[in-house]
Write a protein that holds these residues in place. Structure first.
Motif, PDB file in Angstrom:
ATOM      1  N   UNK A 131      82.979  16.214  16.533  1.00 42.65           N
ATOM      2  CA  UNK A 131      81.859  15.342  16.888  1.00 42.65           C
ATOM      3  C   UNK A 131      80.846  16.059  17.774  1.00 42.65           C
ATOM      4  N   UNK A 132      81.334  16.863  18.705  1.00 47.65           N
ATOM      5  CA  UNK A 132      80.423  17.570  19.615  1.00 47.65           C
ATOM      6  C   UNK A 132      79.713  18.720  18.914  1.00 47.65           C
ATOM      7  N   UNK A 133      80.339  19.309  17.893  1.00 51.65           N
ATOM      8  CA  UNK A 133      79.638  20.330  17.102  1.00 51.65           C
ATOM      9  C   UNK A 133      78.496  19.694  16.318  1.00 51.65           C
ATOM     10  N   UNK A 134      78.675  18.458  15.845  1.00 53.16           N
ATOM     11  CA  UNK A 134      77.586  17.754  15.169  1.00 53.16           C
ATOM     12  C   UNK A 134      76.478  17.386  16.157  1.00 53.16           C
ATOM     13  N   UNK A 135      76.887  17.037  17.373  1.00 57.59           N
ATOM     14  CA  UNK A 135      75.894  16.703  18.404  1.00 57.59           C
ATOM     15  C   UNK A 135      75.150  17.957  18.863  1.00 57.59           C
ATOM     16  N   UNK A 136      75.885  19.032  19.093  1.00 62.09           N
ATOM     17  CA  UNK A 136      75.297  20.321  19.523  1.00 62.09           C
ATOM     18  C   UNK A 136      75.164  21.227  18.298  1.00 62.09           C
ATOM     19  N   UNK A 140      76.291  26.115  15.797  1.00 60.37           N
ATOM     20  CA  UNK A 140      76.732  26.725  14.540  1.00 60.37           C
ATOM     21  C   UNK A 140      76.101  28.105  14.337  1.00 60.37           C
ATOM     22  N   UNK A 141      74.881  28.279  14.826  1.00 59.47           N
ATOM     23  CA  UNK A 141      74.246  29.598  14.705  1.00 59.47           C
ATOM     24  C   UNK A 141      75.006  30.636  15.521  1.00 59.47           C
ATOM     25  N   UNK A 142      75.548  30.222  16.680  1.00 61.74           N
ATOM     26  CA  UNK A 142      76.333  31.134  17.509  1.00 61.74           C
ATOM     27  C   UNK A 142      77.757  31.313  16.966  1.00 61.74           C
ATOM     28  N   UNK A 234      63.864  34.473  22.125  1.00 60.58           N
ATOM     29  CA  UNK A 234      64.868  33.419  21.923  1.00 60.58           C
ATOM     30  C   UNK A 234      66.009  33.950  21.060  1.00 60.58           C
ATOM     31  N   UNK A 235      67.190  34.053  21.649  1.00 56.93           N
ATOM     32  CA  UNK A 235      68.360  34.520  20.899  1.00 56.93           C
ATOM     33  C   UNK A 235      68.707  33.558  19.771  1.00 56.93           C
ATOM     34  N   UNK A 236      68.551  32.259  20.049  1.00 58.55           N
ATOM     35  CA  UNK A 236      68.919  31.253  19.050  1.00 58.55           C
ATOM     36  C   UNK A 236      68.070  31.390  17.788  1.00 58.55           C
ATOM     37  N   UNK A 237      66.748  31.522  17.934  1.00 60.39           N
ATOM     38  CA  UNK A 237      65.873  31.656  16.770  1.00 60.39           C
ATOM     39  C   UNK A 237      66.209  32.910  15.984  1.00 60.39           C
ATOM     40  N   UNK A 238      66.569  33.969  16.716  1.00 66.18           N
ATOM     41  CA  UNK A 238      66.952  35.211  16.043  1.00 66.18           C
ATOM     42  C   UNK A 238      68.200  35.001  15.188  1.00 66.18           C
ATOM     43  N   UNK A 239      69.186  34.264  15.733  1.00 66.92           N
ATOM     44  CA  UNK A 239      70.421  33.993  14.990  1.00 66.92           C
ATOM     45  C   UNK A 239      70.170  33.040  13.831  1.00 66.92           C
ATOM     46  N   UNK A 240      69.266  32.090  14.017  1.00 68.92           N
ATOM     47  CA  UNK A 240      68.996  31.108  12.968  1.00 68.92           C
ATOM     48  C   UNK A 240      68.282  31.712  11.774  1.00 68.92           C
ATOM     49  N   UNK A 246      77.540  25.644   8.328  1.00 64.61           N
ATOM     50  CA  UNK A 246      77.938  24.484   9.107  1.00 64.61           C
ATOM     51  C   UNK A 246      79.144  23.834   8.442  1.00 64.61           C
ATOM     52  N   UNK A 247      80.153  23.515   9.236  1.00 71.27           N
ATOM     53  CA  UNK A 247      81.354  22.884   8.707  1.00 71.27           C
ATOM     54  C   UNK A 247      81.650  21.615   9.492  1.00 71.27           C
ATOM     55  N   UNK A 248      82.474  20.781   8.921  1.00 71.42           N
ATOM     56  CA  UNK A 248      82.907  19.572   9.633  1.00 71.42           C
ATOM     57  C   UNK A 248      84.242  19.867  10.316  1.00 71.42           C
ATOM     58  N   UNK A 249      84.209  20.818  11.253  1.00 70.87           N
ATOM     59  CA  UNK A 249      85.425  21.241  11.953  1.00 70.87           C
ATOM     60  C   UNK A 249      85.111  21.489  13.424  1.00 70.87           C
TER      61      UNK A 249
END
Length: 373
Positions: A131-136, A140-142, A234-240, A246-249
């Protein structure tokens, strides 16, 4: 930031408002009640004696606010955990399973209810539930770069040298730099490539602080430009930009993963909007909390008496040792009475002891006679 918490089912049974109490109140105010441990929670203030407790006043801090608006509650405060909403230990559950705490919602989950098989407990330090992976979702990029999965040793090794060929799999072998140079030399293009490489180096040189800019701009302007560039990256944009799944795990993370999260202005704003600012704080981890407790215990083990003695002369040392031994003996005897009766030692009891000790010390001093020789 963190503290050990308990819930009192005697004061707040199922159906009542959820509430949490600190370790001290669990002894002083709820010593005879039915409690269950919640382990640790972040940014939580003790509820003992506030409006959630109808007929109980906190003995340690009687004047408390009616409610702690910053506290967050879940089913753990009723003794229920995981997506299955079962107690732990569960008398009806015959399957041995490890409970793992999510570091975002701080709920506890059975390993078999996380949507993925957890790695060995020593291979990861923190877990984020489904649930928290879906919220955050940004995590998934990290995850593709940082999250812990099964060990490579869990994958069966190849037993035959030609097993890949038997399966029809062809591996592309990269040539080494030396091999490439030999090929270029034979084809007569080495000189031309070397010239092109030098031109490319000259072209790239102005992008460094020691090249073009350092010749024409003051040094402090270069430093400002570099600093601005560092914060705007931005590290996140670079990873994205790279493919990730994305998984449901749930996901499992190593000990230093929080330090890898981007802290640019946009990402900090996103953390705030999602209410997960704590993810960039490595002191928020349970490991940091446990290490702090260990450090405090080691500090307490230092003998303050020996530190004081080392700063005194011989006569002062003897006098202090005698005073210390008297205090230690009398205090031990005084506290033993509470232990035998099973009662809690309060602040007033300690104050009373030292008042009596000082009074006895003055009487002994007044009876002493001094002689001149």
């Amino acid at each position: 930031k963190r503290q050990a918490l308990y819930a009192c089912s005697t004061c707040t049974p199922p159906g009542a408002e959820p509430a949490g109490i600190c370790l001290a109140c669990s002894y002083e105010c709820h010593g005879t009640h039915r409690l269950f441990e919640l382990y640790t929670k972040r940014n939580f203030r003790c509820d003992c004696g506030n409006s959630k407790f109808k007929n109980l006043q906190c003995k340690l801090l009687p004047e408390k606010g009616k409610v702690n608006s910053g506290n967050k509650y879940n089913d753990n405060f009723y003794g229920l955990y995981c997506t299955c909403k079962r107690p732990y230990p569960d008398p009806e559950d015959e399957i041995p399973d490890e409970m793992i705490q999510c570091i975002v919602c701080e709920d506890w989950f059975h390993g078999r209810h996380l949507g993925a098989v957890p790695p060995e407990s020593g291979d990861f330090h923190e877990m984020v539930c489904q649930a928290c992976m879906n919220h955050c979702h940004f995590l998934w990029a990290y995850a593709s770069q940082l999250a812990v999965s099964k060990k490579a040793s869990d994958i069966p090794p190849l037993t035959k040298a030609n097993s890949l060929e038997d399966e029809g799999i062809v591996l592309k072998v990269e040539e080494s730099e030396e091999q490439k140079k030999e090929i270029k030399k034979e084809s007569g293009v080495e000189h031309q490539d070397t010239k092109e490489e030098k031109q490319l180096e000259q072209f790239n040189e102005p992008s460094t602080s020691s090249g073009y800019y350092s010749k024409f701009l003051p040094k402090f302007l270069v430093e400002i430009a570099e600093t601005t560039s560092e914060f705007s990256f931005c590290k996140l944009k670079e990873l994205q930009r790279k493919p990730f799944v994305k998984k449901d795990t749930a996901t499992f993370w190593p000990s230093n993963w929080r330090s890898k999260l981007c802290t640019c202005e946009d990402c900090l704003k996103m953390y705030s909007e999602l209410e997960v600012q704590f993810l960039t704080d490595e002191c928020d981890t349970v490991l940091a909390y446990e290490n702090k407790g260990t450090s405090d215990q080691e500090t307490e083990r230092r003998d303050p008496l020996m530190d004081t003695l080392n700063s005194m002369n011989r006569v002062q040392q003897v006098e202090l040792i005698c005073e210390y031994n008297d205090l230690k003996t009398e205090l031990t005897d005084y506290l033993r009475r509470f232990a035998d009766e099973g009662t809690v030692v309060k602040r007033e009891d300690i104050q009373h002891f030292f008042e009596e000790f000082q009074s006895r010390k003055r009487r002994r001093t007044n009876r002493m006679q001094y002689y001149c020789s």
